[in-house]
Scaffold this motif. Structure first.
Motif, PDB file in Angstrom:
ATOM      1  N   HIS A  18       0.840  -1.196   0.000  1.00  0.00           N
ATOM      2  CA  HIS A  18       0.000   0.000   0.000  1.00  0.00           C
ATOM      3  C   HIS A  18       0.876   1.247   0.000  1.00  0.00           C
ATOM      4  CE1 HIS A  18       0.602   0.589   4.398  1.00  0.00           C
ATOM      5  NE2 HIS A  18       0.506  -0.724   4.459  1.00  0.00           N
ATOM      6  N   ARG A  19       0.310   2.318  -0.558  1.00  0.00           N
ATOM      7  CA  ARG A  19       1.022   3.601  -0.603  1.00  0.00           C
ATOM      8  C   ARG A  19       0.023   4.702  -0.954  1.00  0.00           C
ATOM      9  NH1 ARG A  19       1.843   2.352  -6.141  1.00  0.00           N
ATOM     10  NH2 ARG A  19       1.375   4.238  -7.356  1.00  0.00           N
ATOM     11  N   MET A  20       0.449   5.942  -0.757  1.00  0.00           N
ATOM     12  CA  MET A  20      -0.345   7.102  -1.140  1.00  0.00           C
ATOM     13  C   MET A  20       0.545   8.074  -1.897  1.00  0.00           C
ATOM     14  SD  MET A  20      -2.407   9.871   1.241  1.00  0.00           S
ATOM     15  CE  MET A  20      -3.688   8.696   1.688  1.00  0.00           C
ATOM     16  N   ASP A  21       0.027   8.608  -3.013  1.00  0.00           N
ATOM     17  CA  ASP A  21       0.729   9.607  -3.814  1.00  0.00           C
ATOM     18  C   ASP A  21      -0.108  10.870  -3.872  1.00  0.00           C
ATOM     19  OD1 ASP A  21       2.323   7.392  -4.326  1.00  0.00           O
ATOM     20  OD2 ASP A  21       1.456   7.040  -6.302  1.00  0.00           O
ATOM     21  N   VAL A  22       0.540  12.017  -3.896  1.00  0.00           N
ATOM     22  CA  VAL A  22      -0.172  13.295  -4.010  1.00  0.00           C
ATOM     23  C   VAL A  22       0.561  14.183  -5.011  1.00  0.00           C
ATOM     24  CG1 VAL A  22      -1.122  13.246  -1.674  1.00  0.00           C
ATOM     25  CG2 VAL A  22       1.110  14.288  -2.069  1.00  0.00           C
ATOM     26  N   SER A  23      -0.192  15.105  -5.609  1.00  0.00           N
ATOM     27  CA  SER A  23       0.426  16.074  -6.517  1.00  0.00           C
ATOM     28  C   SER A  23      -0.426  17.327  -6.571  1.00  0.00           C
ATOM     29  CB  SER A  23       0.607  15.495  -7.921  1.00  0.00           C
ATOM     30  OG  SER A  23      -0.638  15.349  -8.569  1.00  0.00           O
ATOM     31  N   ALA A  24       0.183  18.419  -6.993  1.00  0.00           N
ATOM     32  CA  ALA A  24      -0.501  19.692  -7.194  1.00  0.00           C
ATOM     33  C   ALA A  24      -0.048  20.259  -8.527  1.00  0.00           C
ATOM     34  CB  ALA A  24      -0.185  20.670  -6.064  1.00  0.00           C
ATOM     35  N   THR A  25      -0.999  20.775  -9.305  1.00  0.00           N
ATOM     36  CA  THR A  25      -0.698  21.365 -10.608  1.00  0.00           C
ATOM     37  C   THR A  25      -1.069  22.840 -10.594  1.00  0.00           C
ATOM     38  OG1 THR A  25      -1.085  19.266 -11.746  1.00  0.00           O
ATOM     39  CG2 THR A  25      -1.140  21.257 -13.088  1.00  0.00           C
ATOM     40  N   TYR A  61       5.651  10.753  -4.426  1.00  0.00           N
ATOM     41  CA  TYR A  61       5.300   9.347  -4.570  1.00  0.00           C
ATOM     42  C   TYR A  61       5.583   8.652  -3.240  1.00  0.00           C
ATOM     43  CZ  TYR A  61       5.604   4.544  -6.446  1.00  0.00           C
ATOM     44  OH  TYR A  61       5.447   3.198  -6.697  1.00  0.00           O
ATOM     45  N   ASN A  62       4.604   7.900  -2.727  1.00  0.00           N
ATOM     46  CA  ASN A  62       4.734   7.197  -1.446  1.00  0.00           C
ATOM     47  C   ASN A  62       4.860   8.199  -0.293  1.00  0.00           C
ATOM     48  OD1 ASN A  62       4.866   5.079   0.342  1.00  0.00           O
ATOM     49  ND2 ASN A  62       6.945   4.463  -0.203  1.00  0.00           N
ATOM     50  N   LEU A  63       3.787   8.948  -0.097  1.00  0.00           N
ATOM     51  CA  LEU A  63       3.785  10.071   0.829  1.00  0.00           C
ATOM     52  C   LEU A  63       4.207   9.697   2.240  1.00  0.00           C
ATOM     53  CD1 LEU A  63       3.018  13.060   1.376  1.00  0.00           C
ATOM     54  CD2 LEU A  63       0.690  12.250   1.856  1.00  0.00           C
ATOM     55  N   TYR A  64       3.720   8.593   2.777  1.00  0.00           N
ATOM     56  CA  TYR A  64       4.038   8.252   4.159  1.00  0.00           C
ATOM     57  C   TYR A  64       5.201   7.251   4.281  1.00  0.00           C
ATOM     58  CZ  TYR A  64       0.551   4.558   3.124  1.00  0.00           C
ATOM     59  OH  TYR A  64      -0.167   3.535   2.555  1.00  0.00           O
ATOM     60  N   GLY A  65       5.967   7.091   3.223  1.00  0.00           N
ATOM     61  CA  GLY A  65       7.229   6.355   3.296  1.00  0.00           C
ATOM     62  C   GLY A  65       7.109   4.871   3.570  1.00  0.00           C
ATOM     63  N   ARG A  66       6.071   4.234   3.099  1.00  0.00           N
ATOM     64  CA  ARG A  66       5.892   2.793   3.284  1.00  0.00           C
ATOM     65  C   ARG A  66       7.022   2.042   2.566  1.00  0.00           C
ATOM     66  NH1 ARG A  66       3.607  -1.939   5.586  1.00  0.00           N
ATOM     67  NH2 ARG A  66       3.283  -3.470   3.926  1.00  0.00           N
ATOM     68  N   GLU A  67       7.713   1.145   3.284  1.00  0.00           N
ATOM     69  CA  GLU A  67       8.773   0.337   2.685  1.00  0.00           C
ATOM     70  C   GLU A  67       8.162  -0.972   2.195  1.00  0.00           C
ATOM     71  OE1 GLU A  67      12.377  -0.069   4.864  1.00  0.00           O
ATOM     72  OE2 GLU A  67      12.307   1.963   5.650  1.00  0.00           O
ATOM     73  N   ASN A  68       7.619  -0.925   0.981  1.00  0.00           N
ATOM     74  CA  ASN A  68       7.002  -2.115   0.399  1.00  0.00           C
ATOM     75  C   ASN A  68       8.069  -3.089  -0.073  1.00  0.00           C
ATOM     76  OD1 ASN A  68       4.010  -1.577   0.366  1.00  0.00           O
ATOM     77  ND2 ASN A  68       4.726   0.280  -0.657  1.00  0.00           N
TER      78      ASN A  68
END
Length: 776
Positions: A708-715, A733-740
């Motif tokens: 699992h991971r979360m990505d965010v962006s702003a344009t 990419y991978n906002l909360y730093g999950r080590e998959n």
């Protein structure tokens, strides 16, 4: 008196009959639909008749439409998401040609109250008989957060139900339990055999060069064939025939540039689009890594010429290559080349023809040097392809697609050379694949639409090599087939049918069955795949893979079609599935035959797919979820019992959202969760000659940790003038730093040699990106 009455009655009857015949006389109204601003032909545009709402046709993939109308005056209503609705007054007293220009709704980007997911008809899910199909908007892909900030069709489709990523950052994917090679990936009709760059972190598709992309999950119309699981059909832009445009982007590790414009205004145009990474330029700044190489490039080219109002020629090509090298000791490079020469012809007002000559080539090379020893490895697959396709608009209720396809395959097996191996090249394997197909999109009633057809596929193994026959990996026969002779021909009939019944204005149900066959197979020992995976064709031992899929679906729209819910269940049964036998030894000796390491059996996949979309307003996006199971049963593996396929994932969830904060700023985010891949972990170990040897039991009985991971962006899109537009995209990419987990290896515990420890390798934690995009 009676005679006169009979004469009058006969005359009256004749007059009534003549009037009836004249009333039923119909004429054809046909033409093309294009973007008025740049001349691009538009796909899937709806053309309705105001006076009779039951008449509604859709332009084909080349922008051509045709409908039949009785004599009279009518109003055509033309609509396509992202464009202003257009009305055209026509008078029908003969067959007429009416080309329809649509004006883009440029104000969509300026008014935050009018944001919509473009490229999707608001009620298409309720009216189309096609199942398991998603059309992607290239404009919306631009704003989604992705790895390294590179907008990517391949990564976007992995956020849809039933489509699963093959690994962290990988552009490879599996669909409804199918392997990576069971996806037919087309670029302007040319098959792409390896659609990834940098070991899968980028795809081969530069979105700046693309016009349209659609994914079909198994229930494909009969014009598609050769793969079991899905079709990803990607089409390049034709090029602006009105004005010159330049657009591109500059990112942290790659940049891209596209130029398009008219060759002869309104008659011909071109587009050239290139992209390159420059990680190797940073390596040159270090003395330790200055001799290393790490980059890819790709180039898309296309031109078209309108011969006359009924005939147009297209020539498109793609060239892409990856280069990876460690000084003078190791190097590898791989890449695709495709070319398509296409002739579109409007034969008459009801019949449209597309003739294509297609070339596709994929190859890889590996070189390894150590002291006086050197080792090389290479392989290639090359196709020459002829395709003749017709669309016949038989009436307002029937759109018939039929044609033929003929492909000549040349596959050069993985061949080693060097000081420590024999250097005699292996003979290329040649084969000839042919197909005949017919498909009808039939509007049976106001509520019922049926899409049905069949494909006759034929695959011939051609001579020029020695072919071995194996039973459970044991050699039983061997024979040489002379060049120019047929070794074996496989013939399969592939029926396909889907139906949509519209219950009411807001809901519909669907059902479908399809059979697909596949004669090209990719041998891979990893779930994510790598460039040196080996393609083979069906042979005397390897039989065509066959899949039968049954699916049922339900669709419902809410709030004037601004919200959409779709659910599908499917069951897929597969024959002649391929896997490596236990302890398979894959060598590159010219005398070795990889077919001796293969076993064959059956497979099954079943699941539930859900997707809910919000298609308008400031907040748009979707939530998709897949619950599924994928298994194989092959004699000689797992005690001949069912076992998990490598691509089996029980749960797969994606949440995607874009929020238009104001006319200049938009925010995007996504969250993904999935069950870990099925893998085989050791169950014991023993020591042999001082070396630890691990023991394995059931195939794919274990799991990688959940992903699992979360990505965010702003344009940010500042105010622009008529000629120049620029924007900035910022993302993580991978906002909360999950080590998959990417790989888990097992080794002796140095602190306690009697025990074993697992070592997890993770690729990415936080990956920031900044990209500047421009257009003028």
């Amino acid at each position: 008196m009676q005679t006169s009455f009979l004469k009058i009655t006969a005359a009256t009857a004749a007059l009534c009959f003549s009037t009836f015949v004249l009333a039923q006389q119909t004429y054809s109204v046909s033409g093309t639909v294009k973007d008025k601003k740049n001349g691009e032909l538009l796909i899937g545009v709806s053309v309705k008749v105001s006076e009779d709402p039951k008449i509604n046709v859709v332009a084909n993939e080349y922008g051509f439409y045709s409908l039949s109308l009785p004599e009279g005056s009518y109003t055509l209503i033309i609509s396509n998401p992202g464009y202003q609705d257009f009305e055209q007054q026509i008078k029908v007293d003969q067959n007429i040609k009416v080309d329809l220009p649509l004006i883009p709704q440029e104000q969509i980007s300026k008014s935050i109250d009018e944001v919509v997911i473009t490229g999707i008809k608001k009620d298409k899910n309720l009216t189309s008989a096609q199942m398991g199909t998603e059309t992607l908007s290239i404009k919306n892909i631009e704003k989604l957060p992705v790895l390294f900030g590179e907008k990517d069709v391949m990564k976007t489709i992995q956020l849809l139900p039933g489509i699963k990523s093959n690994g962290e950052g990988s552009s490879g994917f599996s669909v409804r339990g199918g392997a990576t090679d069971q996806n037919l990936i087309l670029l302007d009709e040319a098959p792409v055999y390896n659609a990834s760059h940098l070991l899968g972190f980028f795809s081969t598709f530069n979105s700046d060069a693309l016009k349209d992309a659609s994914i079909i999950k198994g229930n494909s119309p009969a014009q598609y064939g050769g793969r079991l699981s899905s079709v990803l059909d990607v089409k390049m832009k034709d090029g602006n025939n009105q004005d010159y445009n330049v657009n591109g982007g500059i990112g942290l590790i790659s940049s891209r540039l596209s130029v398009e414009g008219p060759i002869q205004k309104e008659k011909s145009s071109f587009i050239v689009s290139g992209r390159r990474t420059y990680a190797d330029l940073f390596l040159k700044t270090s003395n330790d890594y200055k001799d290393n190489k790490l980059y890819f490039y790709d180039l898309n080219l296309k031109a078209n010429y309108q011969i006359n109002e009924n005939n147009r020629l297209y020539l498109s090509g793609y060239f892409g290559r990856d280069v990876l090298g460690l000084g003078n000791t190791f190097s590898t490079d791989w890449g695709n080349t495709t070319a398509t020469l296409r002739w579109n012809s409007i034969i008459n007002s009801k019949l449209f023809s597309n003739t294509s000559f297609i070339y596709s080539d994929y190859d890889y090379k590996v070189s390894l040097k150590s002291n006086d020893n050197n080792f090389g490895l290479n392989s290639k697959i090359k196709d020459w392809n002829l395709k003749q396709d017709f669309t016949w608009f038989a009436g307002n209720k029937h759109s018939v697609r039929f044609g033929l396809q003929s492909i000549y395959h040349t596959i050069t097996p993985s061949t080693a050379s060097g000081t420590s191996v024999s250097s005699f090249p292996r003979n290329p394997r040649k084969s000839w694949e042919n197909a005949l197909y017919i498909n009808d999109d039939f509007k049976a009633t106001d509520k019922l639409t049926v899409n049905y057809g069949a494909r006759l596929s034929m695959f011939s193994v051609l001579g020029g090599d020695t072919f071995n026959t194996y039973e459970n990996g044991v050699l039983t026969d061997s024979k040489y087939v002379e060049k120019g002779k047929f070794g074996k021909t496989y013939v399969n009939i592939e029926p396909r049918i889907t139906a949509n019944y519209r219950i009411n204005e807001v809901s519909s149900v669907k059902g479908g069955y399809s059979r697909n066959t596949q004669n090209l197979h990719l041998l891979s020992n990893s779930s994510s795949g790598n460039p040196t995976d080996q393609w083979i064709g069906s042979s005397l031992t390897v039989k065509p893979e066959i899949a039968d899929q049954v699916s049922l679906g339900y669709s419902r729209n809410f709030n004037n079609n601004n919200y959409e819910l779709n659910a599908e269940v499917y069951y897929k049964s597969m024959q002649n599935q391929i896997d490596f036998k236990n302890g398979a030894q894959i060598t590159f000796d010219t005398a070795a035959d990889v077919e001796s390491e293969l076993l064959f059996g059956k497979g099954r996949a079943y699941g539930l797919e859900l997707i809910a979309k919000k298609k308008s307003g400031r907040l748009t996006g979707w939530i998709s979820y897949t619950l599924s199971k994928t298994e194989r049963k092959i004699n000689g593996i797992n005690d001949n019992q069912w076992y998990n396929a490598r691509m089996d994932k029980t749960h797969d969830l994606s949440i995607v959202a874009t929020y238009q904060l104001n006319p200049k700023w938009s925010l995007s985010g996504l969250f993904v969760y999935s069950t870990g891949n099925a893998v085989t972990f050791p169950t014991g170990k023993y020591e042999l000659n001082g070396q630890t040897v691990f023991q394995y039991s059931s195939r794919n009985a274990d799991r990688m940790p959940a992903y699992h991971r979360m990505d965010v962006s702003a344009t940010y899109e500042p105010s622009s003038n008529k000629r120049f537009r620029g924007s900035w995209t910022f993302g993580i990419y991978n906002l909360y730093g999950r080590e998959n987990a990417y790989v888990i290896n097992f080794e002796d515990n140095p602190n306690n040699p009697g025990t074993t420890r697992a070592m997890q390798t993770s690729l990415f934690r936080w990956i920031p990106n900044i990209t500047y995009n421009f257009k003028f």
